[in-house]
Design an enzyme around this catalytic site. Structure first.
Site, PDB file in Angstrom:
ATOM      1  N   CYS A 196       0.829  -1.207   0.000  1.00 54.36           N
ATOM      2  CA  CYS A 196       0.000   0.000   0.000  1.00 54.36           C
ATOM      3  C   CYS A 196       0.869   1.266   0.000  1.00 54.36           C
ATOM      4  O   CYS A 196       1.711   1.458   0.885  1.00 54.36           O
ATOM      5  CB  CYS A 196      -0.904  -0.013   1.230  1.00 54.36           C
ATOM      6  SG  CYS A 196      -1.772   1.530   1.498  1.00 54.36           S
ATOM      7  N   HIS A 232      -6.236   3.172   0.684  1.00 55.00           N
ATOM      8  CA  HIS A 232      -5.928   3.382   2.106  1.00 55.00           C
ATOM      9  C   HIS A 232      -6.726   4.637   2.447  1.00 55.00           C
ATOM     10  O   HIS A 232      -6.489   5.702   1.854  1.00 55.00           O
ATOM     11  CB  HIS A 232      -4.422   3.576   2.296  1.00 55.00           C
ATOM     12  CG  HIS A 232      -3.990   3.816   3.714  1.00 55.00           C
ATOM     13  ND1 HIS A 232      -2.992   3.078   4.328  1.00 55.00           N
ATOM     14  CD2 HIS A 232      -4.398   4.731   4.633  1.00 55.00           C
ATOM     15  CE1 HIS A 232      -2.814   3.520   5.569  1.00 55.00           C
ATOM     16  NE2 HIS A 232      -3.659   4.533   5.773  1.00 55.00           N
ATOM     17  N   HIS A 259      -8.333   7.933   3.202  1.00 54.81           N
ATOM     18  CA  HIS A 259      -7.714   9.251   3.337  1.00 54.81           C
ATOM     19  C   HIS A 259      -8.754  10.332   3.150  1.00 54.81           C
ATOM     20  O   HIS A 259      -9.711  10.171   2.392  1.00 54.81           O
ATOM     21  CB  HIS A 259      -6.565   9.433   2.333  1.00 54.81           C
ATOM     22  CG  HIS A 259      -6.949   9.130   0.908  1.00 54.81           C
ATOM     23  ND1 HIS A 259      -7.007   7.852   0.413  1.00 54.81           N
ATOM     24  CD2 HIS A 259      -7.300   9.951  -0.109  1.00 54.81           C
ATOM     25  CE1 HIS A 259      -7.365   7.883  -0.863  1.00 54.81           C
ATOM     26  NE2 HIS A 259      -7.562   9.149  -1.200  1.00 54.81           N
TER      27      HIS A 259
HETATM   28  P1  5GP Z   1      -8.103   9.183  -4.335  1.00 52.93           P
HETATM   29  O1  5GP Z   1      -8.523   9.380  -5.762  1.00 52.93           O
HETATM   30  O2  5GP Z   1      -7.739   7.749  -4.028  1.00 52.93           O
HETATM   31  O3  5GP Z   1      -9.124   9.743  -3.366  1.00 52.93           O
HETATM   32  O4  5GP Z   1      -6.858  10.104  -4.134  1.00 52.93           O
HETATM   33  C1  5GP Z   1      -5.547   9.677  -4.162  1.00 52.93           C
HETATM   34  C2  5GP Z   1      -4.684  10.931  -4.133  1.00 52.93           C
HETATM   35  O5  5GP Z   1      -3.379  10.540  -3.843  1.00 52.93           O
HETATM   36  C3  5GP Z   1      -4.658  11.684  -5.465  1.00 52.93           C
HETATM   37  O6  5GP Z   1      -5.117  13.013  -5.261  1.00 52.93           O
HETATM   38  C4  5GP Z   1      -3.197  11.622  -5.882  1.00 52.93           C
HETATM   39  O7  5GP Z   1      -2.735  12.814  -6.500  1.00 52.93           O
HETATM   40  C5  5GP Z   1      -2.494  11.356  -4.567  1.00 52.93           C
HETATM   41  N1  5GP Z   1      -1.271  10.595  -4.716  1.00 52.93           N
HETATM   42  C6  5GP Z   1      -1.061   9.498  -5.502  1.00 52.93           C
HETATM   43  N2  5GP Z   1       0.186   9.038  -5.369  1.00 52.93           N
HETATM   44  C7  5GP Z   1       0.807   9.879  -4.474  1.00 52.93           C
HETATM   45  C8  5GP Z   1       2.128   9.907  -3.934  1.00 52.93           C
HETATM   46  O8  5GP Z   1       3.001   9.088  -4.231  1.00 52.93           O
HETATM   47  N3  5GP Z   1       2.390  10.909  -3.049  1.00 52.93           N
HETATM   48  C9  5GP Z   1       1.453  11.829  -2.686  1.00 52.93           C
HETATM   49  N4  5GP Z   1       1.842  12.769  -1.817  1.00 52.93           N
HETATM   50  N5  5GP Z   1       0.209  11.824  -3.179  1.00 52.93           N
HETATM   51  C10 5GP Z   1      -0.127  10.852  -4.055  1.00 52.93           C
HETATM   52 ZN    ZN Z   2      -2.283   1.251   3.709  1.00 50.68          ZN
END
Ligand code: 5GP
Ligand code: ZN
Length: 118
Positions: A5, A99, A101
């Site tokens: 993850c 995960h 968030h």
């Molecule tokens: P989700 O679409 O799952 O709610 O959001 C995942 C978020 O994680 C996205 O806004 C993406 O830009 C961010 N993200 C993806 N990979 C990384 C990473 O390696 N580092 C950081 N700081 N953010 C990430």
């Molecule tokens: Zn995790």
């Protein structure tokens, strides 16, 4: 901790991130692809895949996460102008990282609550 993850690996410092807060239960870091001047992600350090997997045992940790959201909004001075918090779940919710968030988006008007589509 799940070695597969990404956010567990960020919490474990195996993958670098711009960390803005950390304690033994939660951490917060800047989104790598910011969608607003302030775009933070707040996570529980324990691996919870999504809101779908939340249980009674997670009540306390989610309280800690949300209290940290409020604190960070004040710290980044977006609490008065306002901000949006988002938790995406599964495909239709646009979840990419499995995960749990909380996104914090602020520093400009964030616009319509959801994208309009057919
Ligand atoms: P989700 O679409 O799952 O709610 O959001 C995942 C978020 O994680 C996205 O806004 C993406 O830009 C961010 N993200 C993806 N990979 C990384 C990473 O390696 N580092 C950081 N700081 N953010 C990430
Ligand atoms: Zn995790």
């Amino acid at each position: 901790m799940s070695t597969e993850c990404l956010f567990c690996r960020i919490a474990a410092k195996e993958v670098p991130a711009q960390m803005v807060y950390e304690d033994d239960q939660v951490c917060a870091f800047k989104d790598i692809s910011p969608q607003a001047p302030v775009h933070l992600l707040v996570i529980p350090k324990q691996h919870i895949e999504s809101l779908n997997l939340l249980t009674e045992q997670d009540r306390d940790i989610m309280g800690v996460v949300m209290e940290r959201v409020a604190h960070l909004a004040r710290q980044f001075k977006i609490h008065e102008s306002g901000y949006r918090t988002i938790i995406n779940t599964n495909q239709d919710g646009g979840q990419v990282v499995f995960h749990l968030h909380v996104h914090i988006l602020g520093g400009r008007a964030i616009g319509p609550m959801v994208a309009r589509s057919s």
